[in-house]
Structures are given as structure tokens and as C-alpha cells.
Design an enzyme around this catalytic site. Structure first.
Site, PDB file in Angstrom:
ATOM      1  N   GLU A 194     -14.583   7.802 -57.226  1.00  0.00           N
ATOM      2  CA  GLU A 194     -15.914   8.401 -57.155  1.00  0.00           C
ATOM      3  C   GLU A 194     -16.193   9.061 -55.802  1.00  0.00           C
ATOM      4  OE1 GLU A 194     -18.382   4.355 -55.899  1.00  0.00           O
ATOM      5  OE2 GLU A 194     -18.729   5.291 -57.841  1.00  0.00           O
ATOM      6  N   ALA A 246      -3.708  17.591 -62.437  1.00  0.00           N
ATOM      7  CA  ALA A 246      -3.169  17.202 -61.126  1.00  0.00           C
ATOM      8  C   ALA A 246      -3.175  15.693 -60.913  1.00  0.00           C
ATOM      9  CB  ALA A 246      -3.971  17.873 -60.009  1.00  0.00           C
ATOM     10  N   LYS A 295      11.086  16.117 -57.392  1.00  0.00           N
ATOM     11  CA  LYS A 295      11.729  14.821 -57.611  1.00  0.00           C
ATOM     12  C   LYS A 295      12.017  14.554 -59.086  1.00  0.00           C
ATOM     13  CE  LYS A 295       9.823  12.766 -53.419  1.00  0.00           C
ATOM     14  NZ  LYS A 295       9.414  14.077 -52.865  1.00  0.00           N
ATOM     15  N   THR A 349      14.073   7.992 -42.192  1.00  0.00           N
ATOM     16  CA  THR A 349      14.955   7.153 -43.000  1.00  0.00           C
ATOM     17  C   THR A 349      16.434   7.469 -42.802  1.00  0.00           C
ATOM     18  OG1 THR A 349      14.644   8.672 -44.843  1.00  0.00           O
ATOM     19  CG2 THR A 349      13.229   6.735 -44.777  1.00  0.00           C
ATOM     20  N   GLU A 373      14.955   6.933 -53.115  1.00  0.00           N
ATOM     21  CA  GLU A 373      15.006   8.174 -52.349  1.00  0.00           C
ATOM     22  C   GLU A 373      16.368   8.857 -52.483  1.00  0.00           C
ATOM     23  OE1 GLU A 373      11.934   8.119 -48.648  1.00  0.00           O
ATOM     24  OE2 GLU A 373      13.852   7.135 -48.313  1.00  0.00           O
TER      25      GLU A 373
END
Length: 605
Positions: free
Chosen positions: A310, A357, A403, A465, A535
């Protein structure tokens, strides 16, 4: 000095110059021209009156002469020439002849003395106040109109702390020349050596037409010097009055990683959106809210903001109502996982276009919570798509991710499955269903840049990473523009992909952010933490079996649409609740890869 005092001073000086010029002219030619006193008196009066008339007409008394340029010289030339011509006509009428040689000498003296009087103050400022030792020696990158504009503003500004001493420009025809007393000393490859040689303390990039690739190159060269680098504001911001020329801004990481914008086909988008009803799911998110802003610029009749949070919906609603008061903005707090709620919203508004979206997008979190990923990304997409079909929506655009290509994560796999649902719906519905794939979006919630900035602000270390990890990047506005363009291009069943150029190494992104924050890599350490579950080192935008080589629009590609087996997806939806985390993770990955690998083998056999 008040305007009246300034006007009186200039008019007095001009009056003296006018009388002096004509008398000197007659005196110089006294041996060759027989001139009676009456001619001198009439000519003097005529020149005096006509000069002040034309000086007023060309606003010679209202110009700021400390900023004088070619335009001011042109005004002086026109005013004096016309006053001399007028005096000649008076001589012709009064004395049946023109004293041509005398008038030419007078004209030359007139221009010389008037011009000198106007430029004297600027010359005084440029010599007496030329160098303030407290100002930073500044190198300007770009010796074109933008660089000249910046140099002039800095030289004439008493408040700026910067003083230009040299230019850099790759145009060899400008090198070795001087602009406003500052030499053009070399090209961008010479930045480091020039900084050292000239004791440069500040660098300004002043090339408005610079591409992202060129700016990246300049920044890399500038970063070798450890001197602060800034960029001039855009010409649009200067012309609109938002900023002045000397209000430089810091180089942002978006400047280096953002791409040159895709130009929209505004006509085709207007046909789809102007005067229409548009619904955006996930309207409070980074992409969803920007889609709402850009949709609003095409003046839809009604815009429905659908979202689960909200606070975020309230924020975008308030913003749009303020900026676009003529548009009906309708907020709807709803969860895409609720099929009946999606149907009721669609039936109530009957939207012409839907931009979907709403999604979970965080890779590590979805690895730990695959059930939530399935509920939101798969079932949520199915619910919104089915509701759109029943409500007769004309175009449905789903936002996907790179991805989803050969996914190794639950998030990527569920987005790939969502694409499969969209493609299936396009086959059985009158609605045009399409998907749009993005790379990483700069500045979106949960993106790596805000994390790096927090780590830098805390003194480091910045955690990456893997040293070889690469990602594609785009800005939020560009991503949103692609969504709108995809909706305009939709024929049904396509997967649209932006040509995103070369991928960027995450470690290079971290290094740039450290430099842009004013630190060195010695001060802010970079640590490699190891790859997280799900990943990949490299992302892809299209699978090898999906590629259409031709662009259907500048920088936009369309993926192929092989057959989709939705039975396994429906089986997943019906039975996923009872599966363990490990079972569900394996199953969504199998389904996501099924279309690309095993399904094609089944079809070909």
C-alpha cells in the site's frame, strides 16, 4: 553602478568619440579637401544624432560588455556604419556632394574607439583578475562549443572555485591552438600526462554529444590521475534553465554503465495508449512505477495501479496525480496470487493494455523460498493472464529477465515458466501476449549498486561474489521504454530482447563506484565472497534455439517461439504445495529446461 549612471557614462563617452572622430578625420585631410566650417558643424550634428539613434536601436547601451562576443561587435559595426551613411546623405542633400575620404577616416576612428571603449572593461577584468591562486587548476575535456561555453563561464565567474588552464580534444585540427587563452594540449590518451605536467586539480568533461562508451574511456583515463572528474550538465537542462553552465555534476555510475537511449516510435505507442485504459501490476516497484510514469506521458484515459504494497502504491499514485492531473488514476491494492480478485479488477476496468511487472526477483531469496517464487511468478502470471483474456484485453506485456535463459536458479526458472504460460495464452486467446527480457536494471530495488554504495559508505569491504562474474545492465527508464515499445510492436507470442551491448564485470563496477565515491582501492577493499546458490557467471538474453538475427526495431530483437507443453506446468501448479524445497527446486528447473532441450527433441521426432 545604477542603470542611469551607466547610461549617462556610455552616452557621454560616445558623444566625445563622435565629435573627436569627425574633427580628427577632417583635420587629417585638411590639405586635400577644402572644407568650410559649416560642413564640419552640420556633419558633426548629423553624426551625433544618428549615432545615438542607431545605438539605441541596436541596444548598445543595454549590453553587458564584460561578456562581449561577435554579436556585440556586429551591433557596433551596424550602428556606426548606418550613422556614417546617414551623415553622408545629409552632406549630399545640404551641400550637393559627399566628403567620402573624410567619412571613411571618421568611420574607421569611430569603430576603433567605440569598440575599444566597450571592450576595455572586459580586458581589464581578464588581465587584472585573470588568475586567482585559490582557484583549482582545471582541465576541460572537449574543445568544442560545450568546452568553450564552460571555459567562458568559469573565466567570467567570481564565485566559481575552478579556473581553466588547458583543453583536451581528440580532434587533431584543434590541438596546439588556443581557446580563450587556454591551449589545446592533446587528446584523451594524454590526460594523465597533462594532469601531471600542468598541475591539474580538477577535470571537467564538456562534450554534450558524448556516447556512453566514449565517456567510459575518458573516465578510465581520468581515474589514473586520482583527480576529481565532473561532467557538464546536459544542453537541455541548461537551455531549460534548470541549471547553469558552471553547475557541474559528479560522474554517476549510470553514466558509465547506462546505454545510449533507444528512440521510441512514439506514433505507434500513442496509437496503443492515448485515450486508452491501461493497467500495471507491480505498479509500486522500480520498473512498474517507471512504466506508469512513461505511460502517463502518452495521455491514457485511465491508469490502474495494481500492487500488493500500500505504501508504494500510495507514493506513485500521489506522484502521478500531481504531475498528470488530467489522467484518471485508480489505485487497487491486490495480490496477483488471488485469481478472483484479478478477474474482478479486470472486469471492472476492462483495460486495453496490461503491463505485468509484479514478480519476485531476488535470486538467493527465491532459492530458499521456491514455493513463494512459484506462487508469485508462475501462478500470479497465470492468474493475471487468464483474467486479461476473459476481460478482452488487447495487449498483455509481461516483464521477464535474462535469468530465464538456461536458468540455474529458481527465480530464473519460474520466470521462464511464466514466459511459457504467456506464449500458451497467446495461442488460445484473442489477446496479444508478449514478454520482454531485461538484464540487470541500474538502481532498481535489490540491485547490486545500492548494496555497493552502502558498503563503501561503511568503509568497506565491497563484496563481489566472483572476479569473472559479468552482467548486462540497463537503466530503469530504458527498461520501461522497451516495455512500451514491445507493446506497440506486439503481434503475439514474441519474446522481445534489447541489444544490451557488452556485459560488464561486476568487479569493474565495484572499482568504478569506489573511484566515483572519492576513494582508492587501497582505502576500500574488494573481497570475493564466492558464488551464491542459483547464480551464474554469465547471463544470456536469448537461448541458441530462440535467436532471430535481424532486429525488428533499432536495438530490439525478437526471439523465436517453439512449442510449449503446458501440461507439465499445470501439474506443477496443482501439486507444488506438497513438494519439499529440494523437490520443487529440481522440478521447476526441469520444466524450464524442458522447452529448450527435451521438448524440441520430441517435436523433431
Amino acid at each position: 553602478m545604477s542603470y542611469r549612471m551607466r547610461l549617462g557614462l556610455l552616452m557621454s563617452a560616445d558623444s566625445f568619440i563622435v565629435i573627436f572622430s569627425i574633427f580628427i578625420g577632417y583635420w587629417l585631410l585638411a590639405s586635400t579637401d577644402l572644407i568650410v566650417p559649416l560642413v564640419i558643424i552640420v556633419s558633426s550634428v548629423s553624426l551625433f544624432i544618428s549615432h545615438h539613434i542607431f545605438a539605441h536601436f541596436f541596444k548598445l547601451y543595454k549590453r553587458v560588455w564584460q561578456y562581449a562576443s561577435i554579436q556585440e561587435l556586429s551591433a557596433i559595426f551596424q550602428a556606426i556604419t548606418l550613422s556614417i551613411v546617414t551623415t553622408g546623405l545629409v552632406q549630399l542633400i545640404a551641400f550637393q556632394g559627399i566628403y567620402t575620404r573624410t567619412l571613411i577616416i571618421t568611420w574607421m576612428l569611430h569603430i576603433l574607439l567605440i569598440g575599444a571603449s566597450r571592450f576595455a572593461w572586459r580586458l581589464y577584468r581578464d588581465t587584472v583578475f585573470k588568475v586567482d591562486k585559490s582557484k583549482k587548476r582545471t582541465l576541460i575535456i572537449g574543445a568544442g562549443s560545450g568546452g568553450s561555453m564552460v571555459a567562458r563561464q568559469l573565466l567570467n565567474s567570481s564565485t566559481s572555485e575552478l579556473h581553466p588552464v588547458a583543453f583536451i580534444d581528440d580532434d587533431f585540427t584543434k590541438q596546439q591552438l588556443e581557446i580563450m587563452g587556454c591551449p589545446v594540449v592533446g587528446g584523451t590518451e594524454d590526460i594523465a600526462s597533462v594532469v601531471k605536467e600542468k598541475d591539474i586539480e580538477h577535470i571537467i568533461v564538456a562534450i554534450p554529444s558524448l556516447t556512453k562508451t566514449e565517456l567510459n574511456h575518458i573516465f578510465k583515463e581520468s581515474s589514473k590521475t586520482k583527480v576529481k572528474t565532473q561532467i557538464m550538465p546536459s544542453v537541455e537542462d541548461i537551455m531549460s534553465g534548470k541549471v547553469s553552465v558552471n553547475e557541474m555534476r559528479d560522474v554517476q555510475v549510470e553514466d558509465l554503465l547506462g546505454r545510449d537511449p533507444v528512440e521510441l516510435d512514439t506514433h505507434s505507442i500513442s496509437e496503443k495508449l492515448t485515450g486508452k485504459t491501461v493497467l500495471v501490476t507491480g505498479a509500486g516497484g522500480s520498473i512498474g512505477s517507471e512504466v506508469c510514469r512513461q505511460v502517463s506521458s502518452f495521455h491514457p484515459k485511465k491508469l490502474i495501479l495494481l500492487g500488493h504494497g500500500e505504501n508504494s502504491i500510495y507514493s506513485i499514485e500521489y506522484e502521478l496525480r500531481t504531475k498528470f492531473p488530467h489522467i484518471e488514476v485508480e489505485p487497487e491494492i491486490a495480490d496477483v496470487q488471488d485469481l478472483e480478485r484479478m478477474k474482478s479488477v479486470m472486469e471492472a476496468y476492462k483495460p486495453d493494455v496490461v503491463y505485468h511487472a509484479a514478480a519476485h526477483k531476488h535470486v538467493p531469496l527465491m532459492e530458499r523460498n521456491p514455493h513463494e517464487s512459484v506462487k508469485n511468478n508462475v501462478i500470479g502470471t497465470k492468474n493475471v493472464a487468464e483474467a486479461a483474456d476473459q476481460a478482452g484485453v488487447k495487449v498483455f506485456v509481461m516483464i521477464s529477465t535474462d535469468k530465464a535463459v538456461n536458468p540455474t536458479s529458481v527465480m530464473g526458472a519460474t520466470k521462464r515458466i511464466a514466459e511459457m504460460i504467456i506464449q500458451h495464452m497467446d495461442m488460445i486467446s484473442k489477446t496479444k501476449f508478449v514478454a520482454v527480457r531485461f538484464g540487470n536494471v541500474l538502481g532498481s530495488r535489490g540491485s547490486v549498486i545500492p548494496l555497493f554504495k552502502k558498503q563503501i559508505a561503511a568503509g568497506g569491504p565491497v563484496t563481489v561474489t566472483h572476479s569473472e562474474m559479468e552482467r548486462y545492465f540497463m537503466t530503469i527508464p530504458e527498461a520501461s521504454r522497451l516495455v512500451l515499445q514491445a507493446g506497440a510492436l506486439a503481434k503475439g507470442g514474441e519474446i522481445f530482447v534489447l541489444d544490451m551491448g557488452e556485459p560488464v564485470k561486476i568487479v569493474d563496477l565495484a572499482k568504478n563506484l569506489i573511484r566515483l565515491s572519492g576513494f582508492t582501492e587501497e582505502e576500500i577493499e574488494i573481497k570475493f565472497s564466492g558464488m551464491r546458490p542459483g547464480e551464474k557467471l554469465f547471463e544470456e538474453l536469448l537461448g541458441k534455439d530462440e535467436v532471430h538475427e535481424e532486429q525488428i526495431y533499432p536495438q530490439i530483437y525478437r526471439g523465436k517461439t517453439p512449442p510449449v507443453n503446458v501440461d507439465v506446468i499445470f501439474d506443477l501448479i496443482n501439486a507444488f504445495e506438497g513438494a519439499s524445497v529440494e523437490q520443487l527446486r529440481a522440478e521447476v528447473l526441469d520444466i524450464a529446461h524442458f522447452r529448450v532441450e527435451r521438448l524440441l527433441k520430441v517435436v523433431s521426432s
